[in-house]
Design a protein around this motif. Structure first.
Motif, PDB file in Angstrom:
ATOM      1  N   LEU A 139       9.883  -6.549  -5.610  1.00  0.00           N
ATOM      2  CA  LEU A 139       8.975  -6.212  -4.507  1.00  0.00           C
ATOM      3  C   LEU A 139       8.160  -7.436  -4.134  1.00  0.00           C
ATOM      4  CD1 LEU A 139       7.447  -2.662  -5.200  1.00  0.00           C
ATOM      5  CD2 LEU A 139       9.026  -3.324  -3.378  1.00  0.00           C
ATOM      6  N   ILE A 140       8.060  -7.686  -2.835  1.00  0.00           N
ATOM      7  CA  ILE A 140       7.245  -8.779  -2.315  1.00  0.00           C
ATOM      8  C   ILE A 140       6.041  -8.187  -1.594  1.00  0.00           C
ATOM      9  CG2 ILE A 140       7.169 -10.682  -0.667  1.00  0.00           C
ATOM     10  CD1 ILE A 140      10.099 -11.166  -1.198  1.00  0.00           C
ATOM     11  N   ASP A 141       4.852  -8.672  -1.936  1.00  0.00           N
ATOM     12  CA  ASP A 141       3.596  -8.249  -1.283  1.00  0.00           C
ATOM     13  C   ASP A 141       3.564  -6.738  -1.032  1.00  0.00           C
ATOM     14  OD1 ASP A 141       2.549 -10.785  -1.293  1.00  0.00           O
ATOM     15  OD2 ASP A 141       2.610 -11.075   0.871  1.00  0.00           O
ATOM     16  N   PRO A 142       3.677  -5.915  -2.059  1.00  0.00           N
ATOM     17  CA  PRO A 142       3.772  -4.465  -1.836  1.00  0.00           C
ATOM     18  C   PRO A 142       2.454  -3.845  -1.372  1.00  0.00           C
ATOM     19  CG  PRO A 142       3.603  -4.941  -4.182  1.00  0.00           C
ATOM     20  CD  PRO A 142       3.736  -6.277  -3.490  1.00  0.00           C
ATOM     21  N   VAL A 143       2.506  -3.163  -0.243  1.00  0.00           N
ATOM     22  CA  VAL A 143       1.344  -2.441   0.300  1.00  0.00           C
ATOM     23  C   VAL A 143       1.820  -1.078   0.772  1.00  0.00           C
ATOM     24  CG1 VAL A 143      -0.499  -2.397   2.016  1.00  0.00           C
ATOM     25  CG2 VAL A 143       0.209  -4.585   1.009  1.00  0.00           C
ATOM     26  N   TRP A 144       1.356  -0.028   0.100  1.00  0.00           N
ATOM     27  CA  TRP A 144       1.686   1.337   0.502  1.00  0.00           C
ATOM     28  C   TRP A 144       0.451   2.108   0.971  1.00  0.00           C
ATOM     29  CZ3 TRP A 144       5.741  -0.953  -1.694  1.00  0.00           C
ATOM     30  CH2 TRP A 144       7.017  -0.475  -1.393  1.00  0.00           C
ATOM     31  N   SER A 145      -0.717   1.489   0.979  1.00  0.00           N
ATOM     32  CA  SER A 145      -1.934   2.189   1.387  1.00  0.00           C
ATOM     33  C   SER A 145      -1.946   2.443   2.886  1.00  0.00           C
ATOM     34  CB  SER A 145      -3.174   1.394   0.982  1.00  0.00           C
ATOM     35  OG  SER A 145      -3.385   1.456  -0.402  1.00  0.00           O
ATOM     36  N   THR A 175      -1.943   0.234  -4.492  1.00  0.00           N
ATOM     37  CA  THR A 175      -0.504   0.094  -4.713  1.00  0.00           C
ATOM     38  C   THR A 175      -0.220  -0.573  -6.052  1.00  0.00           C
ATOM     39  OG1 THR A 175      -0.061  -0.019  -2.330  1.00  0.00           O
ATOM     40  CG2 THR A 175       1.624  -0.894  -3.805  1.00  0.00           C
ATOM     41  N   ILE A 176      -1.001  -1.570  -6.398  1.00  0.00           N
ATOM     42  CA  ILE A 176      -0.819  -2.229  -7.691  1.00  0.00           C
ATOM     43  C   ILE A 176      -0.988  -1.225  -8.823  1.00  0.00           C
ATOM     44  CG2 ILE A 176      -1.835  -3.914  -9.282  1.00  0.00           C
ATOM     45  CD1 ILE A 176      -2.489  -5.587  -6.761  1.00  0.00           C
ATOM     46  N   THR A 177      -2.023  -0.399  -8.743  1.00  0.00           N
ATOM     47  CA  THR A 177      -2.265   0.605  -9.783  1.00  0.00           C
ATOM     48  C   THR A 177      -1.083   1.565  -9.889  1.00  0.00           C
ATOM     49  OG1 THR A 177      -4.662   0.455  -9.468  1.00  0.00           O
ATOM     50  CG2 THR A 177      -3.804   2.442 -10.536  1.00  0.00           C
ATOM     51  N   ARG A 178      -0.561   1.998  -8.757  1.00  0.00           N
ATOM     52  CA  ARG A 178       0.586   2.911  -8.773  1.00  0.00           C
ATOM     53  C   ARG A 178       1.814   2.249  -9.384  1.00  0.00           C
ATOM     54  NH1 ARG A 178       1.372   5.422  -2.882  1.00  0.00           N
ATOM     55  NH2 ARG A 178       2.726   6.893  -4.033  1.00  0.00           N
ATOM     56  N   LEU A 179       2.045   0.983  -9.032  1.00  0.00           N
ATOM     57  CA  LEU A 179       3.207   0.282  -9.572  1.00  0.00           C
ATOM     58  C   LEU A 179       3.079   0.078 -11.078  1.00  0.00           C
ATOM     59  CD1 LEU A 179       3.767  -2.379  -6.768  1.00  0.00           C
ATOM     60  CD2 LEU A 179       5.348  -0.541  -7.392  1.00  0.00           C
ATOM     61  N   VAL A 180       1.898  -0.288 -11.531  1.00  0.00           N
ATOM     62  CA  VAL A 180       1.685  -0.498 -12.964  1.00  0.00           C
ATOM     63  C   VAL A 180       1.930   0.790 -13.742  1.00  0.00           C
ATOM     64  CG1 VAL A 180      -0.094  -0.951 -14.687  1.00  0.00           C
ATOM     65  CG2 VAL A 180       0.135  -2.465 -12.716  1.00  0.00           C
ATOM     66  N   GLU A 181       1.457   1.897 -13.188  1.00  0.00           N
ATOM     67  CA  GLU A 181       1.653   3.181 -13.871  1.00  0.00           C
ATOM     68  C   GLU A 181       3.117   3.595 -13.890  1.00  0.00           C
ATOM     69  OE1 GLU A 181      -0.929   5.767 -11.735  1.00  0.00           O
ATOM     70  OE2 GLU A 181      -2.742   5.091 -12.782  1.00  0.00           O
ATOM     71  N   ARG A 182       3.818   3.335 -12.794  1.00  0.00           N
ATOM     72  CA  ARG A 182       5.211   3.767 -12.692  1.00  0.00           C
ATOM     73  C   ARG A 182       6.178   2.796 -13.383  1.00  0.00           C
ATOM     74  NH1 ARG A 182       7.623   6.963  -8.675  1.00  0.00           N
ATOM     75  NH2 ARG A 182       5.564   7.960  -8.639  1.00  0.00           N
ATOM     76  N   TYR A 183       5.867   1.487 -13.302  1.00  0.00           N
ATOM     77  CA  TYR A 183       6.785   0.469 -13.830  1.00  0.00           C
ATOM     78  C   TYR A 183       5.990  -0.500 -14.720  1.00  0.00           C
ATOM     79  CZ  TYR A 183       9.160   2.341  -9.742  1.00  0.00           C
ATOM     80  OH  TYR A 183       9.706   3.191  -8.816  1.00  0.00           O
ATOM     81  N   PRO A 184       5.555  -0.052 -15.891  1.00  0.00           N
ATOM     82  CA  PRO A 184       4.682  -0.881 -16.738  1.00  0.00           C
ATOM     83  C   PRO A 184       5.347  -2.156 -17.247  1.00  0.00           C
ATOM     84  CG  PRO A 184       5.397   1.084 -17.920  1.00  0.00           C
ATOM     85  CD  PRO A 184       5.811   1.269 -16.497  1.00  0.00           C
ATOM     86  N   PHE A 240      -7.369 -10.155 -11.493  1.00  0.00           N
ATOM     87  CA  PHE A 240      -7.330  -8.995 -10.610  1.00  0.00           C
ATOM     88  C   PHE A 240      -6.211  -8.044 -11.032  1.00  0.00           C
ATOM     89  CE2 PHE A 240      -6.021  -6.652  -6.882  1.00  0.00           C
ATOM     90  CZ  PHE A 240      -7.205  -6.331  -6.234  1.00  0.00           C
ATOM     91  N   LEU A 241      -5.052  -8.597 -11.322  1.00  0.00           N
ATOM     92  CA  LEU A 241      -3.915  -7.782 -11.726  1.00  0.00           C
ATOM     93  C   LEU A 241      -4.132  -7.173 -13.109  1.00  0.00           C
ATOM     94  CD1 LEU A 241      -1.065 -10.178 -10.546  1.00  0.00           C
ATOM     95  CD2 LEU A 241      -1.862  -8.107  -9.391  1.00  0.00           C
ATOM     96  N   ARG A 242      -4.644  -7.971 -14.019  1.00  0.00           N
ATOM     97  CA  ARG A 242      -4.869  -7.488 -15.384  1.00  0.00           C
ATOM     98  C   ARG A 242      -5.877  -6.349 -15.405  1.00  0.00           C
ATOM     99  NH1 ARG A 242      -5.972 -12.126 -17.202  1.00  0.00           N
ATOM    100  NH2 ARG A 242      -3.811 -12.720 -17.594  1.00  0.00           N
ATOM    101  N   ARG A 291      -6.190  -4.121 -13.333  1.00  0.00           N
ATOM    102  CA  ARG A 291      -5.536  -2.895 -12.860  1.00  0.00           C
ATOM    103  C   ARG A 291      -4.337  -2.506 -13.721  1.00  0.00           C
ATOM    104  NH1 ARG A 291      -8.585  -5.303  -9.728  1.00  0.00           N
ATOM    105  NH2 ARG A 291      -9.801  -4.189  -8.148  1.00  0.00           N
ATOM    106  N   GLY A 292      -4.227  -3.128 -14.876  1.00  0.00           N
ATOM    107  CA  GLY A 292      -3.261  -2.675 -15.862  1.00  0.00           C
ATOM    108  C   GLY A 292      -1.991  -3.476 -15.990  1.00  0.00           C
ATOM    109  N   ALA A 293      -1.772  -4.477 -15.116  1.00  0.00           N
ATOM    110  CA  ALA A 293      -0.563  -5.293 -15.233  1.00  0.00           C
ATOM    111  C   ALA A 293      -0.608  -6.079 -16.540  1.00  0.00           C
ATOM    112  CB  ALA A 293      -0.433  -6.230 -14.041  1.00  0.00           C
ATOM    113  N   ARG A 294       0.542  -6.171 -17.197  1.00  0.00           N
ATOM    114  CA  ARG A 294       0.575  -6.817 -18.510  1.00  0.00           C
ATOM    115  C   ARG A 294       1.304  -8.149 -18.500  1.00  0.00           C
ATOM    116  NH1 ARG A 294       2.601  -1.666 -22.038  1.00  0.00           N
ATOM    117  NH2 ARG A 294       4.404  -2.101 -20.716  1.00  0.00           N
ATOM    118  N   ASP A 295       2.467  -8.179 -17.888  1.00  0.00           N
ATOM    119  CA  ASP A 295       3.294  -9.392 -17.892  1.00  0.00           C
ATOM    120  C   ASP A 295       3.062 -10.144 -16.587  1.00  0.00           C
ATOM    121  OD1 ASP A 295       5.158 -11.328 -18.343  1.00  0.00           O
ATOM    122  OD2 ASP A 295       6.791  -9.959 -18.850  1.00  0.00           O
TER     123      ASP A 295
END
Length: 312
Positions: free
Chosen positions: A62-68, A112-121, A134-136, A138-142
């Protein structure tokens, strides 16, 4: 090179000026490869604005994902979508890699970042310098931060952070504290260049020389008026054709396709929503500039939201 084009079902006509000015438009049923494309296949699906699903090297990117609904710090005010995302979030294939260009709200969307992190950790996040916190948060790990010209790999996918001409900042007090960039995505058989959010700059030639040959260049063509204000940070169609010319210098005769981005989704600037591709209909402004330069029609992709193009 085999080119295959698939449109959303039912396949509507591209929204013209009246449709874009009068309200929102929905497209459904993007033809993505599930769960993943074959390693030698490249597919590109336009979600909207600069959000793309790229399937290459056997990975879903995904590039620059925005679903809001809005490109804004709040969802009750700010630029609202005129067109629904080309892929429903719940119909995304498993996401392996997320690539970000910079921290503006129409490119870095916290919900969108929060949703992606929850769905695809397990997803790997590639971002320019300064955005990891900023990413960390919201739960991003890698998370892999890169400066211009720095590289990284995920499996058979090789990523290079490349220069762009823009700016950053989500508040007035934090202007330019993080980096902005484009990216090249290189698989054994295919290379995609994502220019990010950018004005015309001289480094396109260097990008082509150092990271090419390129199969598909995703170039922004919208949000450019008034030019006295936007000209240095957002390309218009004329600039996009010039950027193509710089990239083409290093192609050594290889075909280069341009996929138009950064238009027709959020109302950010003064030009009409459909002006970047349409302006005078027919011909479209972008196509007019393309044809004036003597370039092949089939090498310019002005996609519908939810449309998938394939190279295989």
């Amino acid at each position: 090179m085999v080119v295959d084009r698939e449109e959303a079902e039912p396949a509507p006509s591209r929204p013209g000026s009246q449709r874009l000015r009068s309200g929102r438009t929905s497209f459904h049923g993007a033809h993505v490869m599930v769960p993943r494309a074959e390693p030698g296949m490249l597919t590109l699906t336009w979600v909207g604005h600069t959000s793309f699903l790229v399937q290459m090297a056997g990975l879903n990117i995904l590039i620059d994902p925005v679903w809001s609904e809005r490109a804004s710090p709040v969802q009750f005010a700010g630029p609202r979508r005129w067109v629904s995302p080309g892929i429903e979030f719940d119909r995304l294939p498993p996401i392996d890699v997320v690539v970000l260009s910079h921290d503006h709200y129409d490119h870095l969307d916290a919900p969108t970042i929060t949703r992606l992190v929850e769905r695809y950790p397990a997803a790997v996040w590639y971002a320019p310098l300064g955005t990891a916190d900023f990413l960390r948060h919201r739960g991003a790990r890698d998370i892999v931060e890169r400066d211009w010209w720095e590289e990284g790999s995920v499996g058979d996918l090789h990523l290079t952070c490349v220069p762009a001409q823009h700016f950053s900042g989500r508040t007035l007090g934090k202007r330019n504290s993080t980096l902005w960039s484009g990216w090249t995505l290189r698989a054994p058989d295919r290379t995609v260049f994502f220019a990010g959010d950018t004005g015309l700059h001289p480094e396109f030639s260097s990008i082509g020389a150092r990271c090419g040959p390129i199969d598909v260049a995703i170039l922004p063509i919208g949000a450019y008026e008034p030019r006295w204000f936007m000209g240095s940070v957002h390309m218009n169609p004329e600039d996009a054709v010039k950027a193509f010319g710089q990239l083409k210098e290093a192609q050594e005769g290889e075909r280069l396709i341009v996929a138009a981005a950064h238009w027709g989704t959020f109302k950010l600037t003064d030009e009409p929503m459909d002006e970047p591709p349409t302006r005078d209909e027919p011909p479209t402004r972008m196509r007019h500039e393309w044809r004036t330069a003597g370039l092949p029609n089939e090498d310019l992709w002005i996609m519908q939201h939810g449309e998938t193009r394939r190279l295989g």
